[in-house]
Design a protein around this motif. Structure first.
Motif, PDB file in Angstrom:
ATOM      1  N   LEU A  61       0.831  -1.205   0.000  1.00 10.81           N
ATOM      2  CA  LEU A  61       0.000   0.000   0.000  1.00 10.81           C
ATOM      3  C   LEU A  61       0.866   1.256   0.000  1.00 10.81           C
ATOM      4  N   LEU A  62       1.916   1.245   0.802  1.00 13.27           N
ATOM      5  CA  LEU A  62       2.831   2.384   0.835  1.00 13.27           C
ATOM      6  C   LEU A  62       3.516   2.577  -0.518  1.00 13.27           C
ATOM      7  N   LEU A  63       3.944   1.463  -1.116  1.00 12.67           N
ATOM      8  CA  LEU A  63       4.579   1.525  -2.433  1.00 12.67           C
ATOM      9  C   LEU A  63       3.592   2.029  -3.486  1.00 12.67           C
ATOM     10  N   PHE A  64       2.336   1.610  -3.373  1.00  9.80           N
ATOM     11  CA  PHE A  64       1.310   2.069  -4.319  1.00  9.80           C
ATOM     12  C   PHE A  64       1.168   3.595  -4.265  1.00  9.80           C
ATOM     13  N   PHE A  84       4.504   5.254  -5.676  1.00  4.36           N
ATOM     14  CA  PHE A  84       4.672   5.181  -7.127  1.00  4.36           C
ATOM     15  C   PHE A  84       3.546   5.901  -7.876  1.00  4.36           C
ATOM     16  N   LEU A  85       2.351   5.904  -7.317  1.00  8.22           N
ATOM     17  CA  LEU A  85       1.257   6.645  -7.935  1.00  8.22           C
ATOM     18  C   LEU A  85       1.571   8.138  -7.932  1.00  8.22           C
ATOM     19  N   THR A  86       2.112   8.629  -6.815  1.00 10.27           N
ATOM     20  CA  THR A  86       2.495  10.042  -6.718  1.00 10.27           C
ATOM     21  C   THR A  86       3.560  10.381  -7.762  1.00 10.27           C
ATOM     22  N   ILE A  87       4.567   9.520  -7.874  1.00  8.19           N
ATOM     23  CA  ILE A  87       5.631   9.739  -8.859  1.00  8.19           C
ATOM     24  C   ILE A  87       5.062   9.724 -10.276  1.00  8.19           C
ATOM     25  N   MET A  98       2.222  -2.041 -12.710  1.00  3.91           N
ATOM     26  CA  MET A  98       2.839  -2.234 -11.401  1.00  3.91           C
ATOM     27  C   MET A  98       1.900  -1.766 -10.294  1.00  3.91           C
ATOM     28  N   LEU A  99       1.209  -0.659 -10.522  1.00  2.55           N
ATOM     29  CA  LEU A  99       0.270  -0.138  -9.523  1.00  2.55           C
ATOM     30  C   LEU A  99      -0.896  -1.097  -9.304  1.00  2.55           C
TER      31      LEU A  99
END
Length: 317
Positions: A33-36, A39-42, A89-90
């Motif tokens: 969830l943190l990675l999502f 990476f979504l922000t990026i 990836m998301l």
């Protein structure tokens, strides 16, 4: 996961594997969830930054020059580049099913390789643009007219897709015994590890192609900057030298970031492959560089800053 027996495989369009499993970065729900979110922000910031640059080049007459024409091409390429891998990836970060169909994996590899090759050639074209601007300023508008720039752009876009066919074909011609890819997308080194055949020839061909496709543009870039440096050193005033060199710093920065990671990924023996480390390097040249490029090209660029202020309805001082 092993699939089938080796005797069942044969060369051609058929394959023992109908889909691959992309293991990604973590199997822990909280970490995913943190990675999502990260990476979504990026990804959204990348889309915004490059879309803004394309809009500025399109609408501001001060940016209707060859250097910004190629920068707009780079922005479109970076949007395509990240969109090839990041949305999938998301989805996988939020899903328990992390599979990708064989045909989709082939398509992703083909598009990703095509865009990577195009980026290599594009950086060389941008270096040549700086060479002409600094070493032959009086002939710049003649040598780099719009017709020439458009033809160059068409040539490197077409070349990228054509050259990618060979590399993708060599990689996907094998039967595959395994279907778990320890990566977040279908990249050549990770895919070859799953083949149940001798891949040494393909690995050699891949290495040779990487040497040609990476080092040829890089050599042209270095040669351009040798001539640029000579021209800058001939400028009498320190202010003039600084101004000339400052027009190249953004390009040098993005080239270093892209080529540094790409050379590491593709110009090394297959025996040195390390899944976890290589995923990090893939993130650098696929995701992080896409985010940083608009910042690198705009923070030190008065013309881009002026175009932003004009778009916002403010006066450019």
């Amino acid at each position: 996961m092993k699939v089938g027996n080796h005797e069942d495989y044969y060369w051609g369009n058929s394959t023992s594997v109908s889909e691959f499993i992309l293991l990604g970065f973590s199997s822990q729900p909280k970490t995913q969830l943190l990675l999502f979110v990260f990476f979504l922000t990026i990804y959204l910031a990348t889309l915004f930054g490059h879309s803004l640059l394309i809009a500025l080049v399109k609408t501001d007459s001060r940016l209707h020059t060859p250097v910004y024409f190629f920068l707009a091409n780079l922005s479109f390429l970076e949007i395509s580049y990240t969109t090839t891998t990041v949305p999938q990836m998301l989805v996988h970060l939020l899903s328990t099913k992390k599979s990708i169909f064989y045909a989709a994996c082939v398509a992703q590899m083909f598009i990703f390789l095509s865009l990577a090759i195009i980026e290599c050639i594009l950086y060389a074209a941008m270096a040549y643009d700086r060479y002409v601007a600094i070493c032959h300023p009086l002939r710049y508008t003649i040598i780099r007219n719009r017709s020439v720039c458009v033809k160059m752009a068409i040539s490197f876009w077409v070349s990228g897709f054509l050259l990618s066919i060979m590399n993708t074909g060599f990689t996907m011609r094998f039967p595959y015994c395994l279907n778990e890819i320890n990566h977040f997308f279908c990249e050549v080194p990770a895919i070859l590890k799953l083949a149940c055949a001798d891949t040494r020839l393909t690995e050699l061909v891949t290495l040779l192609m990487a040497v040609i496709l990476l080092l040829t543009p890089l050599s042209l870039i270095l040669i351009s900057y040798v001539f640029i440096l000579e021209a800058i050193l001939r400028i009498s005033s320190a202010e003039g030298r600084f101004k000339a060199f400052s027009t190249c710093t953004s390009h040098i920065t993005v080239v270093t970031l892209f080529y540094g990671t790409a050379v590491y990924m593709y110009m090394r023996p297959a025996s040195s492959y390390s899944p976890e480390r290589d995923k990090t390097f893939s993130l650098l040249y696929n995701v992080v560089s896409g985010l940083l490029n608009p910042l690198i090209y705009s923070l030190r660029n008065k013309e881009v800053k002026g175009a932003v202020l004009k778009m916002m309805g403010k006066t450019d001082h």
